[in-house]
Design a protein around this motif. Structure first.
Motif, PDB file in Angstrom:
ATOM      1  N   LYS A  59       0.830  -1.205   0.000  1.00 20.90           N
ATOM      2  CA  LYS A  59       0.000   0.000   0.000  1.00 20.90           C
ATOM      3  C   LYS A  59       0.863   1.253   0.000  1.00 20.90           C
ATOM      4  O   LYS A  59       1.746   1.403   0.839  1.00 20.90           O
ATOM      5  CB  LYS A  59      -0.889  -0.008   1.242  1.00 20.90           C
ATOM      6  N   PRO A  60       0.638   2.170  -0.939  1.00 20.57           N
ATOM      7  CA  PRO A  60       1.371   3.449  -0.909  1.00 20.57           C
ATOM      8  C   PRO A  60       0.814   4.368   0.166  1.00 20.57           C
ATOM      9  O   PRO A  60      -0.340   4.226   0.587  1.00 20.57           O
ATOM     10  CB  PRO A  60       1.126   4.020  -2.309  1.00 20.57           C
ATOM     11  N   ASN A  61       1.629   5.324   0.611  1.00 19.81           N
ATOM     12  CA  ASN A  61       1.208   6.305   1.609  1.00 19.81           C
ATOM     13  C   ASN A  61       0.587   5.653   2.843  1.00 19.81           C
ATOM     14  O   ASN A  61      -0.461   6.057   3.326  1.00 19.81           O
ATOM     15  CB  ASN A  61       0.216   7.297   0.989  1.00 19.81           C
ATOM     16  N   ALA A  62       1.264   4.605   3.344  1.00 19.81           N
ATOM     17  CA  ALA A  62       0.757   3.880   4.502  1.00 19.81           C
ATOM     18  C   ALA A  62       0.895   4.687   5.785  1.00 19.81           C
ATOM     19  O   ALA A  62       0.143   4.483   6.739  1.00 19.81           O
ATOM     20  CB  ALA A  62       1.503   2.550   4.640  1.00 19.81           C
ATOM     21  N   PHE A  63       1.861   5.621   5.834  1.00 17.10           N
ATOM     22  CA  PHE A  63       2.143   6.361   7.056  1.00 17.10           C
ATOM     23  C   PHE A  63       1.815   7.847   6.957  1.00 17.10           C
ATOM     24  O   PHE A  63       2.037   8.588   7.919  1.00 17.10           O
ATOM     25  CB  PHE A  63       3.626   6.205   7.430  1.00 17.10           C
ATOM     26  N   VAL A  64       1.311   8.278   5.818  1.00 16.66           N
ATOM     27  CA  VAL A  64       1.063   9.703   5.613  1.00 16.66           C
ATOM     28  C   VAL A  64      -0.319   9.934   5.005  1.00 16.66           C
ATOM     29  O   VAL A  64      -0.938   9.014   4.479  1.00 16.66           O
ATOM     30  CB  VAL A  64       2.125  10.336   4.689  1.00 16.66           C
ATOM     31  N   SER A  65      -0.759  11.165   5.094  1.00 15.10           N
ATOM     32  CA  SER A  65      -1.979  11.609   4.423  1.00 15.10           C
ATOM     33  C   SER A  65      -1.647  12.913   3.720  1.00 15.10           C
ATOM     34  O   SER A  65      -1.541  13.972   4.364  1.00 15.10           O
ATOM     35  CB  SER A  65      -3.118  11.806   5.420  1.00 15.10           C
ATOM     36  N   GLN A 105      -1.869  19.181   7.964  1.00 16.75           N
ATOM     37  CA  GLN A 105      -0.972  18.934   9.079  1.00 16.75           C
ATOM     38  C   GLN A 105      -0.984  17.455   9.438  1.00 16.75           C
ATOM     39  O   GLN A 105      -2.035  16.814   9.454  1.00 16.75           O
ATOM     40  CB  GLN A 105      -1.402  19.772  10.291  1.00 16.75           C
ATOM     41  N   LEU A 106       0.201  16.907   9.721  1.00 16.23           N
ATOM     42  CA  LEU A 106       0.339  15.512  10.140  1.00 16.23           C
ATOM     43  C   LEU A 106       0.945  15.470  11.524  1.00 16.23           C
ATOM     44  O   LEU A 106       1.865  16.238  11.840  1.00 16.23           O
ATOM     45  CB  LEU A 106       1.241  14.733   9.182  1.00 16.23           C
ATOM     46  N   SER A 107       0.471  14.556  12.357  1.00 11.18           N
ATOM     47  CA  SER A 107       1.049  14.349  13.680  1.00 11.18           C
ATOM     48  C   SER A 107       1.760  13.010  13.700  1.00 11.18           C
ATOM     49  O   SER A 107       1.163  11.972  13.387  1.00 11.18           O
ATOM     50  CB  SER A 107      -0.040  14.381  14.758  1.00 11.18           C
ATOM     51  N   LEU A 108       3.046  13.031  14.062  1.00 13.57           N
ATOM     52  CA  LEU A 108       3.852  11.817  14.107  1.00 13.57           C
ATOM     53  C   LEU A 108       4.657  11.811  15.396  1.00 13.57           C
ATOM     54  O   LEU A 108       5.272  12.819  15.762  1.00 13.57           O
ATOM     55  CB  LEU A 108       4.800  11.751  12.908  1.00 13.57           C
ATOM     56  N   ASP A 109       4.654  10.687  16.088  1.00 12.08           N
ATOM     57  CA  ASP A 109       5.423  10.566  17.314  1.00 12.08           C
ATOM     58  C   ASP A 109       6.860  10.180  16.995  1.00 12.08           C
ATOM     59  O   ASP A 109       7.112   9.265  16.215  1.00 12.08           O
ATOM     60  CB  ASP A 109       4.806   9.506  18.233  1.00 12.08           C
ATOM     61  N   ALA A 110       7.813  10.879  17.624  1.00 18.61           N
ATOM     62  CA  ALA A 110       9.227  10.566  17.449  1.00 18.61           C
ATOM     63  C   ALA A 110      10.013  11.150  18.607  1.00 18.61           C
ATOM     64  O   ALA A 110       9.760  12.295  19.018  1.00 18.61           O
ATOM     65  CB  ALA A 110       9.755  11.112  16.123  1.00 18.61           C
TER      66      ALA A 110
END
Length: 307
Positions: free
Chosen positions: A88-94, A99-104
């Motif tokens: 699946k493409p773009n599995a981790f993004v929209s 705005q995207l929220s990502l934990d790191a």
């Protein structure tokens, strides 16, 4: 008899694969070396010396052929084994979100995007792609597992785009220089300022950088970086030559390059690898060494070091 021959072939293949696994640069994990050069036996006899001299003129052609074969083999393995088109493409993004929220690194990073910019030809850095997320989380996972040490290291990121990877590197202790084209810097600076607040382990600065140019900028080249990182920087044949020229200019004896990219165009990737193998040792990171929650059959990570 056939069974014995089959077992012998499997043993040879296993030995060859083990020979390929090695460390490259400052990355402590084992990677699959794309090109293994077997040392020939030496001899002090005059006959051997004469034979070596006679073969010297052919050595460059043989090496070029080996590099081409190694690049072709790598493409066959990637598309045959990983089968990226089935993932699946773009599995981790929209990419439709502003705005995207990502934990790191113990924080929730809010990455601003400009989805409307995707309609502009040649503009891809205004949104986040899976390769950027995979690379950022790979760095975090590698630091946590002791495979990479970024504390106090100079890191130059090429094609920073929205800045997620560079921000992660700064949070991991890197002294990061995020770079991109002049018209991409406004969004990049916003994301750096928005996410790297308070006390952080490293630092981050944003600079304009055009591949094949700007080598006089001391922020980028003096001293040469310990790490050069980039995601989705291998995107067209026209950019390959400038990218390789830039990687060479930024590479010192202690520089390690880490590049991630989505497997979209086999011809462009093969072209890059074939040319890059002339000047760099290249190894592919195994999927199992990526972050367990952020790995994709569509994304490949390479580690490079200047020969």
């Amino acid at each position: 008899m056939e069974a014995e021959e089959g077992e012998e072939w499997e043993k040879r293949m296993e030995i060859e694969e083990n020979m390929r696994m090695s460390t490259i640069g400052s990355y402590g994990g084992k990677v699959r070396n794309l090109l293994v050069v077997c040392a020939s036996s030496s001899s002090s006899s005059s006959a051997a010396a004469a034979a070596a001299a006679a073969a010297l003129s052919k050595e460059e052609d043989v090496q070029t052929e080996a590099e081409a074969e190694a690049a072709e083999e790598e493409i066959m393995l990637l598309w045959g084994i990983q089968q990226p088109t089935f993932s699946k493409p773009n599995a981790f993004v929209s990419q439709s979100s502003l705005q995207l929220s990502l934990d790191a690194c113990g924080r929730s990073l809010s990455i601003l995007q400009s989805p409307s910019s995707l309609g502009t030809p040649g503009v891809t850095g205004a949104v986040l792609w899976d390769s950027g997320v995979v690379l950022g989380k790979f760095l975090e996972h590698s630091v946590d597992s002791g495979m990479i040490h970024l504390q106090g290291k100079k890191v130059v990121e090429l094609g920073s785009g929205c800045g997620f990877v560079g921000c992660v590197a700064a949070l991991l202790g890197g002294e990061v220089v995020l770079t991109d084209l002049p018209d991409r810097l406004r969004l990049l600076k916003k994301n750096v300022e928005h996410n790297l607040y308070g006390e952080i382990r490293g630092s981050a600065n944003v600079h304009e950088f055009i591949w094949g140019d700007n080598y006089s900028n001391p922020e980028i080249t003096d001293p040469l970086p310990d790490y050069v990182i980039g995601s989705d920087v291998i995107y067209s044949e026209g950019a390959v030559t400038e990218l390789l020229e830039t990687l060479l200019e930024l590479s010192g004896p202690k520089t390690t390059i880490i590049l991630a990219g989505e497997l979209r165009n086999d011809a462009i990737l093969q072209y890059f690898l074939e040319l890059a193998l002339k000047d760099f040792i290249i190894g592919r990171v195994d999927q199992t060494d990526c972050h367990p929650d952020y790995r994709s059959q569509r994304v490949v990570i390479y580690v490079l070091a200047k020969k």
